[in-house]
Design a protein around this motif. Structure first.
Motif, PDB file in Angstrom:
ATOM      1  N   UNK A 110       0.825  -1.203   0.000  1.00 41.52           N
ATOM      2  CA  UNK A 110       0.000   0.000   0.000  1.00 41.52           C
ATOM      3  C   UNK A 110       0.856   1.248   0.000  1.00 41.52           C
ATOM      4  N   UNK A 111       0.265   2.370  -0.434  1.00 41.01           N
ATOM      5  CA  UNK A 111       1.051   3.610  -0.547  1.00 41.01           C
ATOM      6  C   UNK A 111       1.727   3.988   0.764  1.00 41.01           C
ATOM      7  N   UNK A 112       0.994   3.903   1.857  1.00 46.63           N
ATOM      8  CA  UNK A 112       1.575   4.225   3.167  1.00 46.63           C
ATOM      9  C   UNK A 112       2.372   3.054   3.708  1.00 46.63           C
ATOM     10  N   UNK A 113       1.849   1.853   3.532  1.00 43.50           N
ATOM     11  CA  UNK A 113       2.523   0.674   4.049  1.00 43.50           C
ATOM     12  C   UNK A 113       3.893   0.443   3.434  1.00 43.50           C
ATOM     13  N   UNK A 114       4.073   0.880   2.197  1.00 43.14           N
ATOM     14  CA  UNK A 114       5.373   0.737   1.539  1.00 43.14           C
ATOM     15  C   UNK A 114       6.466   1.532   2.240  1.00 43.14           C
ATOM     16  N   UNK A 115       6.060   2.516   3.043  1.00 36.74           N
ATOM     17  CA  UNK A 115       7.038   3.376   3.725  1.00 36.74           C
ATOM     18  C   UNK A 115       7.394   2.861   5.112  1.00 36.74           C
ATOM     19  N   UNK A 116       6.870   1.709   5.484  1.00 32.31           N
ATOM     20  CA  UNK A 116       7.045   1.212   6.852  1.00 32.31           C
ATOM     21  C   UNK A 116       8.503   1.030   7.247  1.00 32.31           C
ATOM     22  N   UNK A 117       9.374   0.829   6.274  1.00 32.03           N
ATOM     23  CA  UNK A 117      10.780   0.575   6.579  1.00 32.03           C
ATOM     24  C   UNK A 117      11.644   1.831   6.530  1.00 32.03           C
TER      25      UNK A 117
END
Length: 221
Positions: A110-117
């Motif tokens: 997901x757009x936000x989930x891709x930034x989790x790292x």
């Protein structure tokens, strides 16, 4: 969103998966194991869609003896394939866990989930990213539940028994699966698609956000 072209470099991931041949009763037809995409196919699909290179270890004579041996894979040993050897040399197993690990790394969370790292995220941004990543994982696991129930239709008494030894029970299970379980799963996912606030009228529909995630790929398969 079209899948990118596969990267030329080696990604460093190695997938351990195969459907091993089993002894057959004299009245059974030989299974075409190489032609049956099982749990490992969900992981392959994520790699292929993302354009990430990977290799496979699929020799049935050595696969299980490798992933179940802590001397070879470290702690913990693994119960069954698929297992994924990471670039670090560590191993993961269980399809849902593998996909949850890969999702932000393959931009399938997901757009936000891709930034989790991303390290520079603030607390609020990180929480939003992890929440969306967890939502994608939730839907992925639900789709995998459907896979498990599909399999168990043919082995309702015991996985170790041949289908021919439990055909009567399988027929009863299949009737309930068709009438009740499949409609329940499909109704749920239809509700998820229709209620997605990110879906634009007349545009493509995704389970989470505006782009393909591991949940979409798993449900597709």
């Amino acid at each position: 969103m079209s899948p990118p072209e596969k990267k030329a470099k080696t990604g460093g991931y190695k997938l351990y998966y195969v459907r091993p041949p089993i002894p057959l009763p004299h009245h059974a037809h030989p299974p075409q194991w190489p032609g049956i995409p099982g749990r490992g196919e969900y992981v392959r699909l994520a790699f292929e869609y993302a354009g990430e290179s990977y290799s496979e270890m699929n020799a049935p004579t050595t696969l299980l003896s490798t992933i179940t041996d802590p001397a070879k894979v470290g702690h913990p040993p693994h119960f069954a394939p698929p297992a994924l050897e990471l670039p670090s040399g560590r191993f993961l197993s269980q399809t849902g866990a593998i996909l949850n690990y890969l999702a932000p790394r393959l931009k399938l969370a997901g757009e936000k989930g891709n930034r989790a790292l991303e390290r520079e995220l603030g607390d609020a941004e990180r929480e939003e990213a992890e929440e969306q990543r967890a939502t994608v994982s939730q839907l992925t696991l639900t789709a995998l539940d459907l896979c498990v129930e599909s399999h168990d239709v043919h082995h309702p008494v015991a996985i170790g028994l041949y289908y021919e030894d439990q055909k009567e029970e399988s027929a009863r299970r299949a009737e309930d699966f068709r009438k009740n379980r499949i409609p329940k799963f499909f109704k749920h996912f239809e509700s998820v698609l229709q209620s997605n606030p990110a879906t634009e009228k007349g545009g493509k529909t995704y389970l989470v956000g505006k782009q393909t995630t591991t949940a979409d790929l798993t449900l597709f398969h």
